[in-house]
Design a protein around this motif. Structure first.
Motif, PDB file in Angstrom:
ATOM      1  N   GLU A 241     -16.161   6.024   8.714  1.00 55.01           N
ATOM      2  CA  GLU A 241     -15.221   5.217   7.949  1.00 55.01           C
ATOM      3  C   GLU A 241     -14.943   5.824   6.567  1.00 55.01           C
ATOM      4  N   ASN A 242     -15.949   6.530   6.006  1.00 56.93           N
ATOM      5  CA  ASN A 242     -15.741   7.172   4.703  1.00 56.93           C
ATOM      6  C   ASN A 242     -14.852   8.411   4.832  1.00 56.93           C
ATOM      7  N   ALA A 245     -11.343   7.210   5.265  1.00 58.51           N
ATOM      8  CA  ALA A 245     -10.821   6.738   3.976  1.00 58.51           C
ATOM      9  C   ALA A 245     -10.380   7.904   3.105  1.00 58.51           C
ATOM     10  N   LEU A 310     -11.298   2.423   1.518  1.00 58.07           N
ATOM     11  CA  LEU A 310     -11.812   2.128   2.859  1.00 58.07           C
ATOM     12  C   LEU A 310     -10.887   1.196   3.640  1.00 58.07           C
ATOM     13  N   LYS A 317     -19.387  -3.230  -0.478  1.00 59.57           N
ATOM     14  CA  LYS A 317     -19.379  -1.794  -0.737  1.00 59.57           C
ATOM     15  C   LYS A 317     -20.040  -1.513  -2.088  1.00 59.57           C
ATOM     16  N   GLY A 336     -12.573  -2.211   0.695  1.00 63.30           N
ATOM     17  CA  GLY A 336     -13.355  -1.685  -0.417  1.00 63.30           C
ATOM     18  C   GLY A 336     -13.743  -2.733  -1.439  1.00 63.30           C
TER      19      GLY A 336
END
Length: 406
Positions: A241-242, A245, A310, A317, A336
């Motif tokens: 997911e990072n 992003a 994100l 987060k 985020g």
């Protein structure tokens, strides 16, 4: 009080893992309350590193898994059928460990961190109180990944994500029901847990991310003059997911920022960046991929703004809160910013999922005066302090306020 704490990780100062950092501070809070804590975790190379570097001299039990050929085959099947579980070989080793059994029998309180460890709470029979600290809600994360697969119209991914959603939806309630109380990090996650397991007692608590003993400098003291228009995105890039992003930021947002501010620079800071990010950070884009940085304070001192772009994942987060604590302007997506709001429900920084609006907010943040984030930083340092966390911990779990002789 004697406490047994089941965990996926053995934390240590500087651990490059947001949940591990939260767990480290949680253990410090238990120590400040006078409790004797035994940490139980799977035996792994990373946890052996944690054992060598930990700051707390308390007892740690590392438990190896069943490495028989049969169990290895079961692990491979389980990785397909129930990928969110701890491998069955590790589960079996933890269940059968005599050392763990003895520790639980001597305990006054038993807790588990991460939903993957909840199965061990069934071993802690009453009258011992138990708690599950759910760092996030797995079903929420799986549903977001399913939506992303549908947006890409990738049928193979869609089928795989539907399967994972079904498995998590079926197995998650039992994890939440295994504890006397489930502790989550936001009111939104509390609602998710209540819907998944109606019989669970659920409590929300803000994570302890600010400790004056570790961050003793007043706001902006010792802060270096930031480079002109320098943004940072701090993340562990071994998490998909990072990476997604960062790719969205570079493809959809950053070109508009550079068009408005040609001198603007961006650092992608975090361990295990894939080659796909390095290829995007070509000369002329103003983007640097740093890899792992041991001292994030240095990163934040030289930044003008922080971005958290994100679109998937679950839970609060910590990277967003970290930036707020250091007085930086923050721009985040809805994911985020999740779980971060003042008591009146107001989010104290720009939040948008639309690329053009995100770029406009980043441009404004990069042009903001260095002191613009001070008021928000003061609010965050109170809300996410270790002192407040320790106080709230006892309010939510009164047993932790008691001390019994070892």
């Amino acid at each position: 009080m004697r406490i047994v704490s089941f965990s996926l990780v053995v934390p240590y100062p500087g651990i490059p893992h947001a949940g591990g950092e939260y767990y480290r501070r949680h253990l410090r809070a238990l120590g400040a309350l006078g409790h004797d804590v035994t940490v139980v975790a799977p035996d792994s190379a990373l946890n052996r590193v944690g054992l060598a570097r930990r700051e707390d001299p308390g007892r740690v039990i590392l438990v190896g898994g069943d490495l028989s050929p049969g169990m290895r085959a079961v692990d491979r099947v389980a990785a397909l059928v129930a990928p969110h579980w701890l491998p069955p070989s590790s589960r079996r080793g933890l269940r059968r460990s005599d050392e763990v059994g003895d520790a639980v029998r001597d305990a006054d309180f038993v807790e588990a961190h991460w939903e993957e460890m909840a199965f061990l709470l069934r071993r802690a029979a009453a009258p011992r109180p138990t708690a599950l600290f759910a760092h996030d809600v797995p079903l929420q994360r799986e549903l977001r990944w399913l939506r992303a697969a549908r947006a890409q119209r990738a049928m193979t991914k869609i089928v795989w994500r539907v399967w994972r959603v079904l498995i998590v939806a079926l197995t998650q309630p039992a994890s939440f029901r295994s504890a006397d109380v489930v502790v989550v990090l936001s009111d939104k996650d509390a609602g998710q847990v209540r819907r998944a397991a109606r019989r669970s007692r659920v409590a929300a608590i803000d994570p302890p991310l600010w400790d004056p003993a570790e961050h003793h400098d007043p706001l902006l003291e010792g802060r270096e003059a930031p480079r002109a228009a320098h943004a940072v995105f701090v993340a562990a890039f071994d998490r998909r997911e990072n990476v997604e992003a960062a790719e969205w930021l570079l493809d959809e947002v950053w070109p508009a920022v550079r068009a408005a501010l040609p001198e603007a620079t961006l650092s992608l800071v975090g361990a295990h960046p894939p080659d796909s990010l390095s290829r995007r950070a070509v000369e002329g884009t103003g983007v640097t991929v740093t890899g792992y940085v041991p001292d994030l304070d240095t990163v934040y001192r030289t930044a003008t703004a922080a971005v958290v772009p994100l679109h998937s994942g679950a839970g609060v987060k910590f990277k967003t809160i970290d930036a707020l604590l250091r007085g930086l302007p923050v721009v985040a997506t809805t994911v985020g910013a999740e779980g971060i709001a003042a008591d009146d429900g107001r989010v104290p920084f720009p939040v948008t999922d639309e690329p053009q609006a995100f770029a406009a907010a980043v441009i404004l943040a990069l042009a903001t005066a260095p002191t613009a984030g001070l008021e928000t930083a003061e609010w965050a340092r109170v809300r996410y302090s270790t002192e407040r966390y320790t106080r709230r911990l006892v309010e939510l779990i009164p047993e932790l306020g008691r001390r019994t002789a070892p």
